[in-house]
Design a protein around this motif. Structure first.
Motif, short mmCIF file in Angstrom:
data_model
loop_
_atom_site.label_atom_id
_atom_site.label_comp_id
_atom_site.label_asym_id
_atom_site.label_seq_id
_atom_site.Cartn_x
_atom_site.Cartn_y
_atom_site.Cartn_z
N GLY A 115 0.98 -1.17 -0.17
CA GLY A 115 -0.08 -0.25 -0.08
C GLY A 115 0.88 1.33 0.07
O GLY A 115 0.13 2.40 -0.28
N THR A 116 1.90 1.20 0.49
CA THR A 116 2.78 2.40 0.50
C THR A 116 3.97 2.45 -0.51
O THR A 116 4.93 3.25 -0.45
CB THR A 116 3.35 2.79 1.91
OG1 THR A 116 4.12 1.55 2.30
CG2 THR A 116 2.18 3.08 2.90
N GLY A 121 -0.39 2.23 -4.46
CA GLY A 121 -0.68 1.48 -3.52
C GLY A 121 -1.21 0.27 -3.92
O GLY A 121 -2.24 -0.57 -3.13
N ARG A 153 -6.63 0.30 5.01
CA ARG A 153 -5.14 0.45 5.25
C ARG A 153 -4.64 -0.31 6.49
O ARG A 153 -5.38 -0.18 7.60
CB ARG A 153 -4.67 1.95 5.23
CG ARG A 153 -5.26 2.87 6.24
CD ARG A 153 -5.04 4.42 6.14
NE ARG A 153 -5.88 5.04 6.98
CZ ARG A 153 -7.02 5.53 6.76
NH1 ARG A 153 -7.82 5.18 5.87
NH2 ARG A 153 -7.79 6.16 7.75
N SER A 168 -7.93 -4.11 -0.99
CA SER A 168 -7.32 -2.84 -1.01
C SER A 168 -6.15 -2.72 -1.94
O SER A 168 -5.98 -1.68 -2.78
CB SER A 168 -6.82 -2.12 0.37
OG SER A 168 -7.69 -2.33 1.34
N ASP A 441 -6.80 1.10 10.10
CA ASP A 441 -8.05 1.87 9.57
C ASP A 441 -9.23 1.20 10.52
O ASP A 441 -10.32 0.98 9.78
CB ASP A 441 -8.22 1.81 8.24
CG ASP A 441 -9.26 2.50 7.67
OD1 ASP A 441 -9.79 3.54 8.31
OD2 ASP A 441 -9.91 2.13 6.53
N GLU A 475 -5.72 8.87 7.84
CA GLU A 475 -5.22 8.54 6.45
C GLU A 475 -3.94 9.49 5.96
O GLU A 475 -3.16 9.03 5.38
CB GLU A 475 -6.12 9.07 5.32
CG GLU A 475 -5.82 8.53 4.17
CD GLU A 475 -7.05 8.55 2.92
OE1 GLU A 475 -6.73 8.62 1.94
OE2 GLU A 475 -8.26 9.06 3.50
N PHE A 478 -0.94 7.35 6.89
CA PHE A 478 -0.65 6.32 5.68
C PHE A 478 0.00 7.14 4.57
O PHE A 478 0.99 6.60 3.99
CB PHE A 478 -2.09 5.79 5.61
CG PHE A 478 -2.12 5.00 4.20
CD1 PHE A 478 -1.49 3.70 4.00
CD2 PHE A 478 -2.59 5.48 3.14
CE1 PHE A 478 -1.49 2.93 2.92
CE2 PHE A 478 -2.51 4.59 1.95
CZ PHE A 478 -2.03 3.62 1.84
#
Length: 587
Positions: A115-116, A121, A153, A168, A441, A475, A478
C-alpha cells in the motif's frame, strides 16, 4: 489430514462448500438463497451447490442468526464482514510457467508494504518498479502480510481472513500478475504470514469453533490451539495455498515465539514437512524463514532441500539491535541488552546470534538463544532496518534521521557483502527520508483503544513530541509512509543508490557463487573499534573483512595479511574512520 477442507472446492458441475463449526447446530450457505449444509460427527458442515462457479459470492449463516464470511475465503471484495468470493485459480494463465525458483544462497531481500510502496498502492503498480529491484541487485521481493484486514489500510498483521489477499491492493489475479512479472525478471517473491494470532476485528471463529483457541494468552488475546487437528490443517493449508495458487517462492513466519504450542509435534515442524513434500512434488525451490525472538538454532537448516521440518533462516534481530545501538546511541528497551554493540556485531559475524543462551536483562534474566556457530552463515538474514524497527518508533523515523552518514554506509558495506543473506526495507537502498509510522483503519471503540495503547506505550515520547507523533488512525499518516520515488534523482540519494548497487554487484560476482558450503570463521573487535573477521567459503576461499567502526583512526595490526581486494583499498598502517575493506584469498 481430515477428508474435509476449509476452502471451497470447484468441480465440473458446481462448488462444494465446507465449514468446520463444531459449536453450531445448523449452517447454511447463502447464494441467492439458503442451501442447507449437512453435519458430520467431527463438526464439519458441507454441501454441493450445482451451477455455482468462479466469481460466486457467498456467506455462511450460523444457527439461522449470524452471517459470516468463509474463514478460508479466497477473496473479500467488500472487506472482512462482506460476502466471500470463489476464485477459480486454474483460470489464470501464467507466463513464467517454467519458473522453478532460485537457490537460497542467491537471496538478497527487499521488504515492502504494497500500500505504501507506490503512490497507487496496488499490486499492478508494483510491477512498474520491478526493474528497479533488478537493476539495484535485489533477487527477492518480500511482501508484508496480505491476509484480509478490516478497513482500507493496515500493516497487515491484523489479518483475520488468512487465505484472502486484501482487496485494497487489487484482485487475486493482480497479485498473480505481480508474481508472474517478478519471475519473468528472475526475482523470487516471499510473503510474510502470521500464524500466532488473528486480528482484533472480523474474526467469528470463536462463535462457531471456540476450540480453535486455548486458554493460553498471547499479546493479542487467546492463543490459537494447534493441538486440534483441524486448526493445524487450517494453518498448513494456508501455507500451501499461497505457495500453490500464487506461486510464492517462500514464506516468512511472523513472531513464531508467540505461538503457544502445547503438544508433542510443533506446528512449525509439521508445516515445514508439508511444504517440503509440496516442493518435492512440484520440483520447485521453496524457502521458509522465521522471525523468532527465542533464537532457536535447532529450528534452522539452510542446507537441506526441500525443507524437512526446519527452516532456511531466521531474521537476525541481534545483528540489527547491535548496529542500531552503535549507530544511534539509543539504549532503551531491548537495546539495553547490547551495552557493547561492537562486540555483539563481532559475535553475530562469527557465529550467527549474539544471544546463544545468555541471560537477557530486558527479559528479566531469562536465558535466550541456543549455540548457532555450527550452522551455515546462510541461516541468518541480516538487516539494518525493517518495518518493525522503523514503524514501532513513535515518529516512524529511519536511521538517516539520527545516524552518522559515513557510519551507515560502513554498516551497509559490511551487511551487503557478508555471507549472510542481506535484507533492506523499501527505500533504504537510496537512503529515503520517508518515515514508516504505524497506521491502521479501525473504527469506533477499537480505534480509540489503539490510540490510547500507543499513548501508553510511548508515554515519554508523547510528552516530548506531542502532536508531532502521527495519529495511527489518520489517512495522513498512511500517506506519510508512502515512498517518494523522486528522491532517487537528488544527488545524495542517487549516490546512496549507486553505492548499494555497486555493493550488490560485487556480492553477486565474488561472493554468491561461493556461498554454498560456506562456514563461519572468526571475528573480533579491539578497543579502537577495529573489526577483523573471516569466513571459509564453499570453494575453500577465505573471505576477509577489516573495518574501522569508530570516528577515529585505527592502527592496522601486524597480523593482518591482505589478499585480493574486492571492496575498498588495502590499508597500510592505519584505517580511516568508518572505512571498510573486503578481500578474498583463493584456496
Amino acid at each position: 489430514m481430515n477428508a474435509h477442507r476449509f476452502e471451497p472446492r470447484l468441480t465440473e458441475d458446481g462448488i462444494t462448500f465446507s465449514l468446520w463449526a463444531p459449536a453450531a447446530k445448523t449452517v447454511d450457505v447463502m447464494i441467492d438463497g439458503l442451501h442447507a449444509m449437512q453435519r458430520d460427527d467431527a463438526g464439519w458442515f458441507s454441501t454441493h451447490v450445482s451451477g455455482a462457479k468462479g466469481g460466486t459470492r457467498y456467506q455462511f449463516r450460523i444457527d439461522g442468526e449470524l452471517d459470516v464470511p468463509d474463514p478460508a475465503s479466497h477473496f473479500q471484495p467488500a472487506d472482512v464482514a462482506g460476502p466471500s468470493e470463489v476464485i477459480d485459480h486454474a483460470a489464470y494463465r501464467w507466463r513464467a510457467d517454467d519458473w522453478r525458483g532460485r537457490p537460497w544462497q542467491d537471496t538478497v531481500l527487499l521488504e515492502t508494504h504494497v500500500g505504501t510502496f507506490t503512490p497507487q498502492g496496488t499490486y499492478r503498480a508494483m510491477i512498474e518498479k520491478l526493474d528497479h529491484l533488478v537493476a539495484t541487485g535485489f533477487t527477492a521481493l518480500e511482501l508484508m502480510p496480505l491476509a484480509d484486514f478490516p478497513g482500507r489500510r493496515n500493516w497487515g498483521y491484523d489479518g483475520v481472513l488468512w487465505y484472502a489477499p486484501d482487496s485494497s491492493y487489487g484482485r487475486p489475479d493482480d497479485l498473480k500478475a505481480l508474481i508472474d512479472e517478478a519471475h519473468l525478471r528472475g526475482l523470487m517473491v516471499f510473503l510474510d504470514v502470521v500464524y500466532n494470532h488473528f486480528g482484533p476485528e472480523g474474526n467469528f471463529l470463536g462463535r462457531y469453533a471456540p476450540t480453535f483457541f486455548s486458554e493460553s494468552q498471547t499479546p493479542w488475546g487467546n492463543a490459537i490451539d494447534y493441538r486440534i487437528p483441524e486448526v493445524r490443517q487450517f494453518a498448513i493449508g494456508n501455507a500451501l495455498h499461497w505457495l500453490n495458487n500464487y506461486r510464492f517462492d517462500g514464506l516468512r513466519l511472523d513472531a513464531v515465539h508467540a505461538i503457544a504450542e502445547m503438544g508433542d509435534m510443533h506446528i512449525l515442524n509439521d508445516l515445514s514437512r508439508a511444504v517440503g513434500e509440496f516442493a518435492k512434488a512440484s520440483g520447485r525451490q521453496i524457502h521458509l524463514v522465521l522471525e523468532n525472538d527465542d533464537n532457536s538454532a535447532t529450528l534452522l537448516d539452510p542446507v537441506t532441500n526441500p525443507p524437512n521440518g526446519k527452516y532456511r533462516a531466521q531474521w537476525n534481530d541481534d545483528y540489527h539491535h547491535a548496529w542500531h545501538v552503535l549507530l544511534t546511541g539509543e539504549a532503551g528497551g531491548y537495546y539495553g541488552d547490547y551495552p557493547t554493540p561492537r562486540s555483539s556485531i563481532a559475535r553475530a559475524l562469527r557465529s550467527g546470534f549474539a544471544y546463544q543462551g545468555e541471560a537477557s536483562a530486558h527479559r528479566d534474566g531469562v536465558l535466550r538463544g541456543e549455540p548457532s556457530g555450527d550452522l551455515s552463515p546462510l541461516a541468518f538474514v541480516n538487516f539494518l532496518q525493517n518495518h518493525d524497527q522503523i514503524g514501532n518508533r513513535p515518529l516512524g523515523d529511519r536511521l538517516e534521521a539520527t545516524a552518522n552518514f559515513a557510519a551507515i554506509e560502513a554498516a551497509l558495506a559490511i551487511t551487503l557483502l557478508s555471507p549472510m543473506p542481506p535484507m533492506m526495507f523499501m527505500g533504504e537502498e537510496w537512503g529515503t527520508t520517508s518515515p514508516f509510522p504505524f497506521f491502521c483503519d479501525f473504527r469506533g471503540d477499537l480505534a480509540g483503544a489503539v490510540r490510547q495503547g500507543r499513548r501508553t506505550e510511548f508515554r515519554s515520547a508523547y510528552e516530548k513530541y506531542g502532536d508531532e507523533i502521527p495519529d495511527p488512525l489518520s489517512e495522513a499518516t498512511f500517506r506519510l509512509a508512502q515512498l517518494d520515488w523522486s528522491e532517487r534523482n537528488q544527488p545524495v540519494h542517487h549516490a546512496r543508490l549507486t553505492l548499494v548497487g555497486k555493493l550488490l554487484a560485487n556480492r553477486h560476482a565474488e561472493i554468491t557463487p561461493r556461498l554454498d558450503g560456506s562456514r563461519f570463521g572468526d571475528a573480533s573487535v579491539n578497543d579502537d573499534g577495529l573489526l577483523l573477521a573471516h569466513w571459509t567459503l564453499g570453494d575453500g576461499a577465505t573471505l576477509q573483512l577489516i573495518a574501522n567502526l569508530s570516528d577515529g583512526v585505527a592502527a592496522i595490526p601486524a597480523s593482518y595479511q591482505a589478499r585480493r581486494p574486492i571492496w575498498g583499498e588495502i590499508p597500510r598502517d592505519e584505517l580511516a574512520p568508518w572505512a571498510v575493506v573486503w578481500d578474498l584469498g583463493e584456496r
